[in-house]
Scaffold this motif. Sequence first.
Motif, mmCIF file in Angstrom:
data_model
loop_
_atom_site.group_PDB
_atom_site.id
_atom_site.type_symbol
_atom_site.label_atom_id
_atom_site.label_comp_id
_atom_site.label_asym_id
_atom_site.label_seq_id
_atom_site.Cartn_x
_atom_site.Cartn_y
_atom_site.Cartn_z
ATOM 1 N N PRO A 105 36.412 6.378 -13.600
ATOM 2 C CA PRO A 105 36.314 4.936 -13.828
ATOM 3 C C PRO A 105 35.233 4.337 -12.943
ATOM 4 O O PRO A 105 35.000 4.822 -11.819
ATOM 5 C CB PRO A 105 37.701 4.415 -13.445
ATOM 6 N N TYR A 106 34.583 3.287 -13.434
ATOM 7 C CA TYR A 106 33.456 2.718 -12.698
ATOM 8 C C TYR A 106 33.854 2.321 -11.274
ATOM 9 O O TYR A 106 33.109 2.587 -10.318
ATOM 10 C CB TYR A 106 32.881 1.507 -13.439
ATOM 11 N N ALA A 107 34.993 1.713 -11.111
ATOM 12 C CA ALA A 107 35.391 1.224 -9.786
ATOM 13 C C ALA A 107 35.437 2.333 -8.748
ATOM 14 O O ALA A 107 35.195 2.093 -7.556
ATOM 15 C CB ALA A 107 36.737 0.519 -9.870
ATOM 16 N N SER A 108 35.722 3.554 -9.171
ATOM 17 C CA SER A 108 35.826 4.664 -8.215
ATOM 18 C C SER A 108 34.464 5.096 -7.690
ATOM 19 O O SER A 108 34.379 5.839 -6.699
ATOM 20 C CB SER A 108 36.534 5.849 -8.859
ATOM 21 N N LEU A 109 33.371 4.647 -8.346
ATOM 22 C CA LEU A 109 32.026 4.995 -7.910
ATOM 23 C C LEU A 109 31.514 4.073 -6.813
ATOM 24 O O LEU A 109 30.475 4.343 -6.197
ATOM 25 C CB LEU A 109 31.049 4.937 -9.089
ATOM 26 N N LEU A 110 32.252 2.988 -6.573
ATOM 27 C CA LEU A 110 31.755 1.930 -5.705
ATOM 28 C C LEU A 110 32.115 2.145 -4.243
ATOM 29 O O LEU A 110 33.170 2.695 -3.913
ATOM 30 C CB LEU A 110 32.328 0.576 -6.149
ATOM 31 N N ARG A 111 31.237 1.662 -3.383
ATOM 32 C CA ARG A 111 31.574 1.560 -1.979
ATOM 33 C C ARG A 111 32.555 0.392 -1.792
ATOM 34 O O ARG A 111 32.689 -0.473 -2.657
ATOM 35 C CB ARG A 111 30.319 1.319 -1.138
ATOM 36 N N LYS A 112 33.191 0.375 -0.642
ATOM 37 C CA LYS A 112 34.247 -0.612 -0.387
ATOM 38 C C LYS A 112 33.743 -2.035 -0.571
ATOM 39 O O LYS A 112 34.403 -2.860 -1.222
ATOM 40 C CB LYS A 112 34.803 -0.416 1.020
ATOM 41 N N ASN A 113 32.557 -2.346 -0.026
ATOM 42 C CA ASN A 113 32.060 -3.725 -0.122
ATOM 43 C C ASN A 113 31.733 -4.105 -1.558
ATOM 44 O O ASN A 113 31.967 -5.239 -1.996
ATOM 45 C CB ASN A 113 30.834 -3.911 0.775
ATOM 46 N N ALA A 114 31.199 -3.147 -2.318
ATOM 47 C CA ALA A 114 30.874 -3.424 -3.718
ATOM 48 C C ALA A 114 32.139 -3.608 -4.547
ATOM 49 O O ALA A 114 32.175 -4.434 -5.473
ATOM 50 C CB ALA A 114 30.024 -2.293 -4.294
ATOM 51 N N ARG A 115 33.166 -2.845 -4.236
ATOM 52 C CA ARG A 115 34.437 -3.003 -4.952
ATOM 53 C C ARG A 115 35.023 -4.391 -4.677
ATOM 54 O O ARG A 115 35.538 -5.061 -5.585
ATOM 55 C CB ARG A 115 35.418 -1.906 -4.524
ATOM 56 N N LYS A 116 34.906 -4.827 -3.435
ATOM 57 C CA LYS A 116 35.384 -6.165 -3.067
ATOM 58 C C LYS A 116 34.597 -7.237 -3.820
ATOM 59 O O LYS A 116 35.170 -8.202 -4.345
ATOM 60 C CB LYS A 116 35.239 -6.363 -1.557
ATOM 61 N N ASN A 117 33.283 -7.072 -3.897
ATOM 62 C CA ASN A 117 32.446 -8.050 -4.592
ATOM 63 C C ASN A 117 32.732 -8.074 -6.090
ATOM 64 O O ASN A 117 32.733 -9.147 -6.711
ATOM 65 C CB ASN A 117 30.967 -7.740 -4.351
ATOM 66 N N LEU A 118 32.987 -6.906 -6.681
ATOM 67 C CA LEU A 118 33.330 -6.861 -8.095
ATOM 68 C C LEU A 118 34.669 -7.551 -8.338
ATOM 69 O O LEU A 118 34.808 -8.326 -9.305
ATOM 70 C CB LEU A 118 33.383 -5.414 -8.583
ATOM 71 N N ASN A 119 35.642 -7.308 -7.483
ATOM 72 C CA ASN A 119 36.941 -7.974 -7.624
ATOM 73 C C ASN A 119 36.795 -9.485 -7.514
ATOM 74 O O ASN A 119 37.471 -10.241 -8.214
ATOM 75 C CB ASN A 119 37.921 -7.452 -6.574
ATOM 76 N N ASN A 120 35.894 -9.921 -6.645
ATOM 77 C CA ASN A 120 35.622 -11.351 -6.499
ATOM 78 C C ASN A 120 35.066 -11.917 -7.802
ATOM 79 O O ASN A 120 35.496 -12.987 -8.276
ATOM 80 C CB ASN A 120 34.639 -11.570 -5.345
ATOM 81 N N ALA A 121 34.120 -11.191 -8.392
ATOM 82 C CA ALA A 121 33.522 -11.640 -9.651
ATOM 83 C C ALA A 121 34.559 -11.707 -10.764
ATOM 84 O O ALA A 121 34.609 -12.671 -11.541
ATOM 85 C CB ALA A 121 32.385 -10.702 -10.048
ATOM 86 N N LEU A 122 35.412 -10.695 -10.828
ATOM 87 C CA LEU A 122 36.440 -10.668 -11.866
ATOM 88 C C LEU A 122 37.472 -11.778 -11.651
ATOM 89 O O LEU A 122 37.949 -12.400 -12.614
ATOM 90 C CB LEU A 122 37.121 -9.301 -11.889
ATOM 91 N N ALA A 123 37.800 -12.060 -10.390
ATOM 92 C CA ALA A 123 38.754 -13.127 -10.083
ATOM 93 C C ALA A 123 38.205 -14.484 -10.486
ATOM 94 O O ALA A 123 38.974 -15.398 -10.819
ATOM 95 C CB ALA A 123 39.095 -13.106 -8.592
ATOM 96 N N ASN A 124 36.886 -14.620 -10.479
ATOM 97 C CA ASN A 124 36.254 -15.876 -10.871
ATOM 98 C C ASN A 124 36.046 -15.975 -12.377
ATOM 99 O O ASN A 124 35.422 -16.927 -12.852
ATOM 100 C CB ASN A 124 34.928 -16.058 -10.135
ATOM 101 N N LYS A 125 36.563 -14.985 -13.097
ATOM 102 C CA LYS A 125 36.573 -14.987 -14.564
ATOM 103 C C LYS A 125 35.188 -15.168 -15.174
ATOM 104 O O LYS A 125 34.983 -15.981 -16.083
ATOM 105 C CB LYS A 125 37.544 -16.070 -15.079
ATOM 106 N N LEU A 126 34.251 -14.376 -14.646
ATOM 107 C CA LEU A 126 32.936 -14.350 -15.269
ATOM 108 C C LEU A 126 33.033 -13.664 -16.627
ATOM 109 O O LEU A 126 33.904 -12.822 -16.852
ATOM 110 C CB LEU A 126 31.937 -13.611 -14.383
#
Length: 308
Positions: A145-166
């Motif tokens: 899965p894409y999320a497993s390829l991410l570093r910790k900070n990038a995973r946090k930033n992606l979760n932030n983007a998803l939480a903001n319902k982009l």
Amino acid sequence: MEIVEVSGQEYNTLLSAAHVFNTVGFNTLNADKVDDIKFLVFKDSKVRMGLILGVKGATAKSPFSAPFGGFSMAGSPSLEQLDEAVDALKSWIAGNLLTELVITPPPLLYDPSVLSKVTNVLYRKEFVQKNMDLNYALDLETELPYASLLRKNARKNLNNALANKLALRVCTTPNEQEAAYRVIATNRAAKGYPLRMTWQQMLSTTKIIEADFFLATKDDAAVAAAIVFAVTDDIMQVIYWGDMVEYSHLRPVNFLACQLFEHYRNAGKKVLDIGPSTEDSLPNYGLCDFKESIGCEVSIKPSYIWSV
């Protein structure tokens, strides 16, 4: 091995381009950037490969207006055939009173076997390494899965983007596509980065190259955009992407990376090429770190020069 100079039309009938930047159409579109274009075919008992050169002054380049160029192969040439082709090319350059030849093949990920052989041949034929750029790409064939390829900070930033319902919008109308381009132009201007293609040049190019335009939106406001070219049947390349600076806190480029990964993996593509993060070999450390954080793998994109 002999070199035959042919017309663009004949070149098209003899060879299939290794990638879109090696096509006759793309190079002809950019003909105004050089004095002349040479379509060269290498043959012995049959056609082995081809090369499109842009000539300006006493210098020949492949590419002359693209991220990379290099040879287009007819099949899989042997190392000996590559040796003979490069010897013939050097003779052709000298015989045409040119003084310099610059070749930038694709990053190794495009064809590791053939490009490794080309690298070896150019080294042995006294080409000098001009640059050693680093290219970044996402492997779409992974089963992870894409999320497993991410570093910790990038995973946090992606979760932030998803939480903001982009939301992702695939731009299908000319107005939407121009809106995506304008987002990128605004981003480049704000960051002081060059934007090498005008909108009119982009329109002309996308008549030749299959291109996708995307907008990331928040409550219908455009917060980021991406323009992606089909470089081969299996490889897509992000030509431009960027966000509106006032929305950077929403991490829309992290969102775009995730969405483009899923979009093209679902379409059966093998690689999403994000492009280099070096300029004349010098790294943009922040950009290198960002691309690695979002799951990119790194490959080299060398450039070579030979002087008569």
